[in-house]
Design an enzyme around this catalytic site. Structure first.
Site, PDB file in Angstrom:
ATOM      1  N   SER A  19       0.827  -1.220   0.000  1.00  0.00           N
ATOM      2  CA  SER A  19       0.000   0.000   0.000  1.00  0.00           C
ATOM      3  C   SER A  19       0.854   1.259   0.000  1.00  0.00           C
ATOM      4  CB  SER A  19      -0.870   0.065   1.269  1.00  0.00           C
ATOM      5  OG  SER A  19      -1.871  -0.912   1.261  1.00  0.00           O
ATOM      6  N   GLN A  40     -10.284  -0.801   6.903  1.00  0.00           N
ATOM      7  CA  GLN A  40     -11.614  -0.744   6.281  1.00  0.00           C
ATOM      8  C   GLN A  40     -12.611  -1.692   6.939  1.00  0.00           C
ATOM      9  OE1 GLN A  40     -11.534  -1.602   2.084  1.00  0.00           O
ATOM     10  NE2 GLN A  40     -13.749  -1.526   1.872  1.00  0.00           N
ATOM     11  N   VAL A  65     -15.168   4.202   5.145  1.00  0.00           N
ATOM     12  CA  VAL A  65     -15.469   5.610   4.842  1.00  0.00           C
ATOM     13  C   VAL A  65     -16.811   5.792   4.139  1.00  0.00           C
ATOM     14  CG1 VAL A  65     -13.018   6.259   4.765  1.00  0.00           C
ATOM     15  CG2 VAL A  65     -14.206   5.655   2.629  1.00  0.00           C
ATOM     16  N   TYR A 157      -8.835   3.337 -16.973  1.00  0.00           N
ATOM     17  CA  TYR A 157      -9.007   4.050 -15.694  1.00  0.00           C
ATOM     18  C   TYR A 157     -10.446   4.558 -15.571  1.00  0.00           C
ATOM     19  CZ  TYR A 157      -7.109   6.398 -11.558  1.00  0.00           C
ATOM     20  OH  TYR A 157      -6.837   6.784 -10.271  1.00  0.00           O
ATOM     21  N   LYS A 164     -11.088  11.170  -9.583  1.00  0.00           N
ATOM     22  CA  LYS A 164      -9.849  11.828  -9.133  1.00  0.00           C
ATOM     23  C   LYS A 164      -9.876  13.329  -9.454  1.00  0.00           C
ATOM     24  CE  LYS A 164      -7.450   8.370  -7.345  1.00  0.00           C
ATOM     25  NZ  LYS A 164      -7.353   8.212  -5.886  1.00  0.00           N
ATOM     26  N   LEU A 196      -2.864  -3.543  -4.248  1.00  0.00           N
ATOM     27  CA  LEU A 196      -4.133  -4.261  -4.389  1.00  0.00           C
ATOM     28  C   LEU A 196      -5.111  -3.458  -5.237  1.00  0.00           C
ATOM     29  CD1 LEU A 196      -4.600  -5.536  -0.717  1.00  0.00           C
ATOM     30  CD2 LEU A 196      -4.088  -6.924  -2.752  1.00  0.00           C
ATOM     31  N   ALA A 197      -5.255  -2.158  -4.933  1.00  0.00           N
ATOM     32  CA  ALA A 197      -6.214  -1.324  -5.664  1.00  0.00           C
ATOM     33  C   ALA A 197      -5.812  -1.203  -7.134  1.00  0.00           C
ATOM     34  CB  ALA A 197      -6.312   0.060  -5.022  1.00  0.00           C
TER      35      ALA A 197
HETATM   36  N1  LIG Z   1      -1.129   2.233  -6.945  1.00  0.00           N
HETATM   37  C1  LIG Z   1      -1.168   3.153  -7.862  1.00  0.00           C
HETATM   38  O1  LIG Z   1      -0.748   2.945  -9.006  1.00  0.00           O
HETATM   39  C2  LIG Z   1      -1.719   4.514  -7.534  1.00  0.00           C
HETATM   40  C3  LIG Z   1      -1.337   5.618  -8.312  1.00  0.00           C
HETATM   41  C4  LIG Z   1      -1.864   6.865  -8.005  1.00  0.00           C
HETATM   42  C5  LIG Z   1      -2.747   7.000  -6.956  1.00  0.00           C
HETATM   43  N2  LIG Z   1      -3.096   5.903  -6.219  1.00  0.00           N
HETATM   44  C6  LIG Z   1      -4.034   6.101  -5.121  1.00  0.00           C
HETATM   45  O2  LIG Z   1      -3.417   5.744  -3.903  1.00  0.00           O
HETATM   46  C7  LIG Z   1      -4.437   5.458  -2.959  1.00  0.00           C
HETATM   47  C8  LIG Z   1      -4.078   4.182  -2.221  1.00  0.00           C
HETATM   48  O3  LIG Z   1      -4.161   3.082  -3.095  1.00  0.00           O
HETATM   49  P1  LIG Z   1      -3.048   1.934  -3.175  1.00  0.00           P
HETATM   50  O4  LIG Z   1      -2.610   1.904  -4.585  1.00  0.00           O
HETATM   51  O5  LIG Z   1      -2.068   2.087  -2.093  1.00  0.00           O
HETATM   52  O6  LIG Z   1      -3.906   0.600  -2.990  1.00  0.00           O
HETATM   53  P2  LIG Z   1      -4.331  -0.211  -1.666  1.00  0.00           P
HETATM   54  O7  LIG Z   1      -5.269  -1.258  -2.162  1.00  0.00           O
HETATM   55  O8  LIG Z   1      -3.151  -0.678  -0.925  1.00  0.00           O
HETATM   56  O9  LIG Z   1      -5.087   0.891  -0.810  1.00  0.00           O
HETATM   57  C9  LIG Z   1      -6.418   1.261  -1.065  1.00  0.00           C
HETATM   58  C10 LIG Z   1      -7.050   1.403   0.288  1.00  0.00           C
HETATM   59  O10 LIG Z   1      -8.384   1.903   0.160  1.00  0.00           O
HETATM   60  C11 LIG Z   1      -9.098   1.325   1.217  1.00  0.00           C
HETATM   61  N3  LIG Z   1     -10.550   1.436   1.012  1.00  0.00           N
HETATM   62  C12 LIG Z   1     -11.275   1.142  -0.112  1.00  0.00           C
HETATM   63  N4  LIG Z   1     -12.586   1.334   0.140  1.00  0.00           N
HETATM   64  C13 LIG Z   1     -12.682   1.753   1.444  1.00  0.00           C
HETATM   65  C14 LIG Z   1     -13.752   2.087   2.296  1.00  0.00           C
HETATM   66  N5  LIG Z   1     -15.044   2.016   1.887  1.00  0.00           N
HETATM   67  N6  LIG Z   1     -13.479   2.486   3.561  1.00  0.00           N
HETATM   68  C15 LIG Z   1     -12.193   2.544   4.007  1.00  0.00           C
HETATM   69  N7  LIG Z   1     -11.133   2.232   3.250  1.00  0.00           N
HETATM   70  C16 LIG Z   1     -11.389   1.832   1.984  1.00  0.00           C
HETATM   71  C17 LIG Z   1      -8.645  -0.128   1.219  1.00  0.00           C
HETATM   72  O11 LIG Z   1      -8.960  -0.779   2.430  1.00  0.00           O
HETATM   73  C18 LIG Z   1      -7.152   0.065   1.045  1.00  0.00           C
HETATM   74  O12 LIG Z   1      -6.531   0.189   2.302  1.00  0.00           O
HETATM   75  C19 LIG Z   1      -5.736   5.426  -3.737  1.00  0.00           C
HETATM   76  O13 LIG Z   1      -6.381   6.677  -3.622  1.00  0.00           O
HETATM   77  C20 LIG Z   1      -5.259   5.233  -5.164  1.00  0.00           C
HETATM   78  O14 LIG Z   1      -6.191   5.690  -6.127  1.00  0.00           O
HETATM   79  C21 LIG Z   1      -2.607   4.673  -6.478  1.00  0.00           C
END
Ligand SMILES: NC(=O)c1ccc[n+]([C@@H]2O[C@H](COP(=O)([O-])OP(=O)(O)OC[C@H]3O[C@@H](n4cnc5c(N)ncnc54)[C@H](O)[C@@H]3O)[C@@H](O)[C@H]2O)c1
Length: 260
Positions: A19, A40, A65, A157, A164, A196-197
């Site tokens: 994450s 979560q 959330v 996307y 976003k 994961l996301a």
């Molecule tokens: N990984 C990438 O390529 C990337 C790039 C740019 C931005 N992001 C952003 O970074 C952020 C974190 O994502 P990540 O890539 O670390 O993936 P991740 O899967 O590790 O984290 C996503 C988190 O969102 C939480 N989540 C989802 N729905 C939820 C809910 N209803 N209530 C509470 N928590 C909830 C999940 O439990 C998880 O902890 C996100 O906003 C993602 O869009 C990711």
């Protein structure tokens, strides 16, 4: 110099050691911050508690959330341990998996749009609204995570792009609103990272390949890269910075064309 010594940070969005929230938590801790975590749901409880412990924190509590009562309970309970805190990291996004593949118009629907916007964008304002009394007038910092899809169209996307864009607009409105209380609000727009996301977005492998080929730094970024930038933005070193989106993407966003 540990430039976050004496600061307390709430980390929302930790799911695994891949994450982005984990990279941020590690960087904040390395700079001396004390940490509290939410998770979560009960499936993530054990893992998040263990990871919190690794960073010297025994504060980890549930917060979906999507549920106002869970947001209220999280901060109400936190108040029993921390009267106030300084940093709020929002690293949360979600869209149903059928929204993140295929053509934009083929995938998008009313429910997918609603869920993506509610979880990935509105939740930032919901958290800020609830955390505000605990963060006011102590040089607070709120940080969220965005992606290039906010400002450029790209395959797969899909609805997360508009979500976003809404998140980045929220950063500006929150920054204007909370500035008078000394709270800064910023976003990091990270390059693609296998989490994961991100694995839910069809074509992640190609996105990462393109970034490493086309970006000025000729590589993908890591959660450590994002964590370091996050530590800066959440610290008093960034005291004059608010309402901004900082790209941590190996420079990919600035390239118009290259001949490699
Ligand atoms: N990984 C990438 O390529 C990337 C790039 C740019 C931005 N992001 C952003 O970074 C952020 C974190 O994502 P990540 O890539 O670390 O993936 P991740 O899967 O590790 O984290 C996503 C988190 O969102 C939480 N989540 C989802 N729905 C939820 C809910 N209803 N209530 C509470 N928590 C909830 C999940 O439990 C998880 O902890 C996100 O906003 C993602 O869009 C990711």
């Amino acid at each position: 110099m540990a430039f976050l010594k004496g600061k307390r940070a709430v980390i929302v969005g930790l799911a695994s050691n891949r994450s982005i929230a984990w990279g941020i938590a590690q960087a904040l801790r390395n700079e001396g911050a004390e940490l509290a975590f939410s998770y979560q749901n009960s499936k993530l409880q054990g893992r998040v508690e263990k990871m919190a412990g690794e960073l010297g924190s025994d504060i980890a509590a549930p917060m979906d959330v999507a549920e106002d009562h869970e947001i209220n309970k999280f901060f109400k309970d936190l108040r029993k341990t921390w009267e106030e805190f300084d940093i709020l990291v929002h690293s949360v996004a979600f869209a149903p998996s059928d929204q993140l593949e295929g053509r934009y118009l083929d995938s998008i629907n009313r429910e997918g749009f609603r869920v993506a916007h509610e979880i990935s964008s509105y939740s930032l304002s919901a958290l800020a609204k609830t955390a505000r009394p605990m963060m006011s007038n102590r040089n607070g910092a709120i940080l969220t995570m965005s992606y290039l899809g906010a400002v450029r169209a790209l395959p797969s996307y899909n609805v997360m792009g508009p979500a976003k864009a809404s998140l980045e607009a929220s950063v500006r409105f929150l920054a204007l609103d909370l500035g008078s209380e000394g709270i800064r609000v910023n976003a990091i727009s990270a390059g693609p990272i296998r989490t994961l996301a991100a694995s839910g977005v069809k074509g992640l492998r190609q996105m990462m390949k393109k970034t490493s080929e086309m970006s000025p730094l000729k590589r993908n970024v890591t959660i450590k890269d994002v964590g370091s930038a996050a530590a800066f933005l959440c610290s008093d070193l960034a005291a004059g910075v608010t309402g901004q989106v900082l790209y941590v993407d190996a420079g990919y966003n600035i390239v118009g064309m290259n001949f490699d």
